[in-house]
Design a protein around this motif. Structure first.
Motif, PDB file in Angstrom:
ATOM      1  N   LYS A  21      -4.069  -2.602  -2.907  1.00  0.00           N
ATOM      2  CA  LYS A  21      -3.543  -1.708  -3.930  1.00  0.00           C
ATOM      3  C   LYS A  21      -3.075  -2.554  -5.104  1.00  0.00           C
ATOM      4  O   LYS A  21      -2.312  -3.502  -4.931  1.00  0.00           O
ATOM      5  CB  LYS A  21      -2.379  -0.882  -3.384  1.00  0.00           C
ATOM      6  CG  LYS A  21      -1.862   0.151  -4.369  1.00  0.00           C
ATOM      7  CD  LYS A  21      -0.859   1.081  -3.722  1.00  0.00           C
ATOM      8  CE  LYS A  21      -0.458   2.191  -4.657  1.00  0.00           C
ATOM      9  NZ  LYS A  21       0.462   3.144  -4.016  1.00  0.00           N
ATOM     10  N   LYS A  22      -3.567  -2.214  -6.305  1.00  0.00           N
ATOM     11  CA  LYS A  22      -3.202  -2.936  -7.518  1.00  0.00           C
ATOM     12  C   LYS A  22      -2.416  -2.012  -8.432  1.00  0.00           C
ATOM     13  O   LYS A  22      -2.667  -0.809  -8.474  1.00  0.00           O
ATOM     14  CB  LYS A  22      -4.443  -3.400  -8.278  1.00  0.00           C
ATOM     15  CG  LYS A  22      -5.295  -4.397  -7.572  1.00  0.00           C
ATOM     16  CD  LYS A  22      -6.428  -4.810  -8.486  1.00  0.00           C
ATOM     17  CE  LYS A  22      -7.636  -5.239  -7.720  1.00  0.00           C
ATOM     18  NZ  LYS A  22      -8.761  -5.528  -8.610  1.00  0.00           N
TER      19      LYS A  22
ATOM     20  N   LYS B 196       0.807  -1.224   0.000  1.00  0.00           N
ATOM     21  CA  LYS B 196       0.000   0.000   0.000  1.00  0.00           C
ATOM     22  C   LYS B 196       0.837   1.269   0.000  1.00  0.00           C
ATOM     23  O   LYS B 196       0.409   2.296  -0.505  1.00  0.00           O
ATOM     24  CB  LYS B 196      -0.931   0.012   1.206  1.00  0.00           C
ATOM     25  CG  LYS B 196      -2.168  -0.813   1.002  1.00  0.00           C
ATOM     26  CD  LYS B 196      -3.171  -0.520   2.071  1.00  0.00           C
ATOM     27  CE  LYS B 196      -3.432  -1.783   2.838  1.00  0.00           C
ATOM     28  NZ  LYS B 196      -4.382  -1.611   3.905  1.00  0.00           N
ATOM     29  N   ASP B 197       2.043   1.210   0.549  1.00  0.00           N
ATOM     30  CA  ASP B 197       2.867   2.413   0.632  1.00  0.00           C
ATOM     31  C   ASP B 197       3.843   2.548  -0.536  1.00  0.00           C
ATOM     32  O   ASP B 197       4.686   3.437  -0.535  1.00  0.00           O
ATOM     33  CB  ASP B 197       3.635   2.436   1.950  1.00  0.00           C
ATOM     34  CG  ASP B 197       4.545   1.232   2.113  1.00  0.00           C
ATOM     35  OD1 ASP B 197       4.381   0.250   1.366  1.00  0.00           O
ATOM     36  OD2 ASP B 197       5.422   1.271   2.996  1.00  0.00           O
TER      37      ASP B 197
ATOM     38  N   ILE C 246      -6.570   1.700  -5.680  1.00  0.00           N
ATOM     39  CA  ILE C 246      -6.765   1.141  -4.342  1.00  0.00           C
ATOM     40  C   ILE C 246      -8.218   0.705  -4.231  1.00  0.00           C
ATOM     41  O   ILE C 246      -9.130   1.513  -4.379  1.00  0.00           O
ATOM     42  CB  ILE C 246      -6.423   2.159  -3.242  1.00  0.00           C
ATOM     43  CG1 ILE C 246      -4.952   2.534  -3.319  1.00  0.00           C
ATOM     44  CG2 ILE C 246      -6.767   1.587  -1.872  1.00  0.00           C
ATOM     45  CD1 ILE C 246      -4.532   3.599  -2.337  1.00  0.00           C
ATOM     46  N   THR C 247      -8.414  -0.585  -3.994  1.00  0.00           N
ATOM     47  CA  THR C 247      -9.748  -1.140  -3.830  1.00  0.00           C
ATOM     48  C   THR C 247     -10.044  -1.211  -2.340  1.00  0.00           C
ATOM     49  O   THR C 247      -9.319  -1.868  -1.590  1.00  0.00           O
ATOM     50  CB  THR C 247      -9.829  -2.545  -4.451  1.00  0.00           C
ATOM     51  OG1 THR C 247      -9.419  -2.463  -5.814  1.00  0.00           O
ATOM     52  CG2 THR C 247     -11.235  -3.089  -4.376  1.00  0.00           C
ATOM     53  N   LYS C 248     -11.080  -0.529  -1.919  1.00  0.00           N
ATOM     54  CA  LYS C 248     -11.444  -0.515  -0.508  1.00  0.00           C
ATOM     55  C   LYS C 248     -12.010  -1.867  -0.098  1.00  0.00           C
ATOM     56  O   LYS C 248     -12.730  -2.513  -0.867  1.00  0.00           O
ATOM     57  CB  LYS C 248     -12.479   0.578  -0.226  1.00  0.00           C
ATOM     58  CG  LYS C 248     -11.987   1.971  -0.550  1.00  0.00           C
ATOM     59  CD  LYS C 248     -10.849   2.374   0.350  1.00  0.00           C
ATOM     60  CE  LYS C 248     -10.374   3.772   0.027  1.00  0.00           C
ATOM     61  NZ  LYS C 248      -9.195   4.138   0.791  1.00  0.00           N
ATOM     62  N   GLY C 249     -11.700  -2.290   1.120  1.00  0.00           N
ATOM     63  CA  GLY C 249     -12.165  -3.575   1.624  1.00  0.00           C
ATOM     64  C   GLY C 249     -13.660  -3.563   1.896  1.00  0.00           C
ATOM     65  O   GLY C 249     -14.218  -2.569   2.356  1.00  0.00           O
ATOM     66  N   LYS C 250     -14.291  -4.680   1.599  1.00  0.00           N
ATOM     67  CA  LYS C 250     -15.731  -4.793   1.801  1.00  0.00           C
ATOM     68  C   LYS C 250     -16.040  -5.209   3.230  1.00  0.00           C
ATOM     69  O   LYS C 250     -15.241  -5.871   3.891  1.00  0.00           O
ATOM     70  CB  LYS C 250     -16.309  -5.852   0.869  1.00  0.00           C
ATOM     71  CG  LYS C 250     -16.229  -5.523  -0.591  1.00  0.00           C
ATOM     72  CD  LYS C 250     -16.853  -6.650  -1.387  1.00  0.00           C
ATOM     73  CE  LYS C 250     -16.855  -6.341  -2.863  1.00  0.00           C
ATOM     74  NZ  LYS C 250     -17.479  -7.428  -3.632  1.00  0.00           N
TER      75      LYS C 250
END
Length: 98
Positions: free
Chosen positions: A80-81, A35-36, A61-65
């Protein structure tokens, strides 16, 4: 470019999904990254680990469900992709690993 231990910390794993397979036709590959990590760090890591030339790096960045686990609510982690586009003539075989 020589491989440094930090490069292994940047790239977590390749993402192999239907969408990732479709973008591979455009010479782009999808990786889950730390992520960083920044775009220049991702570019250096991919170039060093796979011996290819990177044309562009796009990140998302895909937020967690919020999901339920055993009746209790929980939250999945954010992911993060990195969509890495390679120069013409370069390719990566993600099935072989590092």
């Amino acid at each position: 470019m020589s491989v440094k231990p930090e490069h292994y910390d940047v790239i977590v794993k390749p993402i192999i999904t239907e969408k990732a397979t479709l973008v591979s036709d455009a010479n782009a590959y999808v990786f889950e990254v730390a992520k960083d990590s920044s775009k220049p760090a991702i570019k250096q890591a991919v170039e060093a680990l796979f011996n290819v030339k990177v044309k562009a790096v796009n990140t998302t960045i895909t937020k967690g469900k919020t999901k339920r686990f055993r009746g209790r609510p929980g939250v999945r982690s954010d992911v993060k992709k990195a969509y890495v586009t390679l120069e013409a003539g370069n390719s990566i075989d993600v099935s072989t690993g590092l």
